[in-house]
Design a protein around this motif. Structure first.
Motif, mmCIF file in Angstrom:
data_model
loop_
_atom_site.group_PDB
_atom_site.id
_atom_site.type_symbol
_atom_site.label_atom_id
_atom_site.label_comp_id
_atom_site.label_asym_id
_atom_site.label_seq_id
_atom_site.Cartn_x
_atom_site.Cartn_y
_atom_site.Cartn_z
ATOM 1 N N TYR A 132 0.853 -1.204 0.000
ATOM 2 C CA TYR A 132 0.000 0.000 0.000
ATOM 3 C C TYR A 132 0.882 1.244 0.000
ATOM 4 N N LEU A 133 0.556 2.181 -0.867
ATOM 5 C CA LEU A 133 1.289 3.455 -0.906
ATOM 6 C C LEU A 133 0.407 4.562 -0.339
ATOM 7 N N LEU A 134 0.905 5.256 0.643
ATOM 8 C CA LEU A 134 0.174 6.395 1.211
ATOM 9 C C LEU A 134 1.214 7.431 1.635
ATOM 10 N N GLY B 147 4.431 1.852 1.656
ATOM 11 C CA GLY B 147 5.217 2.927 1.049
ATOM 12 C C GLY B 147 4.674 4.271 1.492
ATOM 13 N N SER B 148 5.579 5.242 1.606
ATOM 14 C CA SER B 148 5.130 6.596 1.896
ATOM 15 C C SER B 148 5.993 7.554 1.083
ATOM 16 N N GLY B 149 5.996 8.823 1.470
ATOM 17 C CA GLY B 149 6.814 9.760 0.708
ATOM 18 C C GLY B 149 6.296 11.177 0.840
ATOM 19 N N VAL B 150 6.970 12.080 0.166
ATOM 20 C CA VAL B 150 6.625 13.503 0.257
ATOM 21 C C VAL B 150 6.813 14.181 -1.093
ATOM 22 N N MET B 151 6.166 15.346 -1.207
ATOM 23 C CA MET B 151 6.451 16.223 -2.341
ATOM 24 C C MET B 151 7.526 17.218 -1.902
ATOM 25 N N VAL B 152 8.336 17.616 -2.852
ATOM 26 C CA VAL B 152 9.406 18.564 -2.553
ATOM 27 C C VAL B 152 9.034 19.924 -3.147
ATOM 28 N N GLY B 153 9.101 20.956 -2.297
ATOM 29 C CA GLY B 153 8.879 22.317 -2.804
ATOM 30 C C GLY B 153 7.436 22.788 -2.715
ATOM 31 N N VAL B 154 6.644 22.157 -1.846
ATOM 32 C CA VAL B 154 5.283 22.685 -1.662
ATOM 33 C C VAL B 154 5.359 24.013 -0.913
ATOM 34 N N PRO B 155 4.338 24.880 -1.095
ATOM 35 C CA PRO B 155 4.377 26.186 -0.428
ATOM 36 C C PRO B 155 4.574 26.057 1.081
ATOM 37 N N GLY B 156 5.463 26.892 1.611
ATOM 38 C CA GLY B 156 5.676 26.926 3.060
ATOM 39 C C GLY B 156 6.669 25.891 3.562
ATOM 40 N N GLU C 147 11.103 2.883 8.720
ATOM 41 C CA GLU C 147 11.477 1.720 7.904
ATOM 42 C C GLU C 147 10.440 1.413 6.814
ATOM 43 N N PHE C 148 10.013 2.432 6.096
ATOM 44 C CA PHE C 148 9.070 2.173 5.009
ATOM 45 C C PHE C 148 9.738 1.304 3.951
ATOM 46 N N ASP C 149 8.933 0.444 3.345
ATOM 47 C CA ASP C 149 9.461 -0.467 2.335
ATOM 48 C C ASP C 149 9.713 0.254 1.020
ATOM 49 N N MET C 150 8.915 1.306 0.781
ATOM 50 C CA MET C 150 9.019 2.077 -0.460
ATOM 51 C C MET C 150 8.862 3.553 -0.090
#
Ligand code: 5AD
Ligand code: FES
Length: 358
Positions: free
Chosen positions: A166-168, A205-214, A231-234
């Motif tokens: 699952y990706l979130l 899996g998780s993650g972030v966007m780079v360069g969002v406002p603020g 320790e996310f797998d993705m």
């Protein structure tokens, strides 16, 4: 020119990113490395990341077939073109048969993971459970879901039906930044979803966007700490791209250099997570997915959505490969791997962290 302080900090982070001195020192190291835009320093950073990837994951790129099966969404993420307040978004929903046909194409291309992604829908979870069940009983492949925040019961139902992963994305681990991106939503809810998914035995899996406002590099450094310590797998990272029909239409896009440094640092600190060369990185002024592979990424997710819906799934503008015939991206996959100096691994490629967790 590489500054001595840069070499020292990089060596320190590569040795033990948590930094024995203090949590603040660990964050300061990461901020320092994220902030360096010097080309030689960036080269040193990405070269080390690629070496670490090769050592811990092998010199290979794994492939996942992406199927965007619905653009309907009840959420109001301010960066996303599919948010429910965008009347211009074209809404579609593939039938179970359409999804099965896409799964067939993914399988035929030799790919052994299908990623089923959609907006955050409020529909009965049983429909998706049936689709999961059918795919699993027809094809030998892993199923990854990416359908947003849902209840424990829904996640459990899909797991029971055969979903593997699952990706979130957390998007930002800072509660204020999170709130400014997601109207009326709380970081806690997303954290709780991630916990639930893990408890249920998904590869997560998780993650972030780079360069969002603020967002500052300090926020990104804390995101790295979060993503590594869970320790996310993705882990998926891509630049923010402003969509003209969202509240963030006039904001600046995230920087490519900063995104690549973020990716390289995530490789250095997580060692063996699967890190995709994201479509967002492929959708800037040029395709930076090869640069991502050279900075430690090792996953590619070619798009297998039917061609008539590809352009409707517009989370951000300029998305790569939306006019290509379904499955055509699979061909480009080989060229991208080669250009990144990697062999393609066609297996389902489960988490490299599982053996440690079991
Ligand atoms: N720019 C870049 N990435 C975006 N996403 C959503 N909207 C945008 C945008 N405007 C990313 C989010 C989401 C993933 C599916 O796509 O991180 O989790
Ligand atoms: Fe729902 Fe983007 S806001 S998919």
């Amino acid at each position: 020119m590489i500054r001595p302080q840069f070499s020292d900090t990089l060596a320190r982070v590569a040795g033990d990113w948590t930094d024995a001195r203090s949590a603040d020192a660990a964050i300061e190291n990461l901020v320092f490395l994220l902030d360096s835009a010097d080309p030689d320093e960036q080269d040193a950073l990405v070269t080390l990341a690629a070496r670490i990837r090769d050592h811990h994951c092998g010199q290979r790129m794994v492939v996942r077939g992406l199927v965007e099966f619905s653009s309907c969404c009840v959420n109001t993420c301010r960066y996303c073109g599919l948010n429910r307040n965008n009347p211009k978004a074209e809404r579609f929903r593939l039938t179970p048969d359409d999804i099965l046909e896409s799964a067939r194409l993914v399988h035929e291309a030799g790919i052994r993971t299908i990623v089923l992604q959609s907006g955050e829908e409020s529909r009965d979870a049983r429909e998706l459970a049936d689709v999961i069940n059918k795919i699993k009983s027809t094809y030998d492949m892993a199923i990854t879901l990416s359908v947003g925040e849902r209840s424990h019961a829904d996640y459990a139902l899909w797991k029971e039906a055969g979903a593997d992963r699952y990706l979130l994305r957390i998007e930002s681990v800072d509660a204020d930044v999170y709130r400014s991106l997601h109207v009326g939503r709380e970081l806690e809810t997303r954290l709780a979803c991630l916990e639930t998914l893990r408890e249920l035995g998904y590869q997560v899996g998780s993650g972030v966007m780079v360069g969002v406002p603020g967002q500052t590099t300090h926020h990104l450094a804390r995101d790295i700490r979060f993503l590594a310590s869970r320790e996310f797998d993705m882990i998926g990272v891509g630049p923010f791209i402003p969509h003209p029909d969202t509240p963030f239409r006039d904001e600046k896009a995230g920087g490519v250099g900063l995104t690549l440094r973020m990716l390289a640092l995530l490789r250095i600190v997580t060692r063996n997570a699967w890190l995709p060369a994201t479509t967002a990185l492929g959708s800037m002024d040029r395709d930076y997915r090869i640069d991502a592979l050279k900075a430690g990424a090792n996953v590619l997710m070619p798009n297998f959505s039917p061609v008539e819906v590809k352009k409707k799934y517009e989370i951000y503008p300029g998305k790569r490969c939306i006019t290509e015939r379904t499955g055509a991206c699979a061909l480009c996959t080989e060229g991208i791997a080669r250009a990144g100096g990697l062999e393609i691994d066609w297996s389902r490629a489960d988490s490299l962290k599982m053996a440690v967790r079991l």
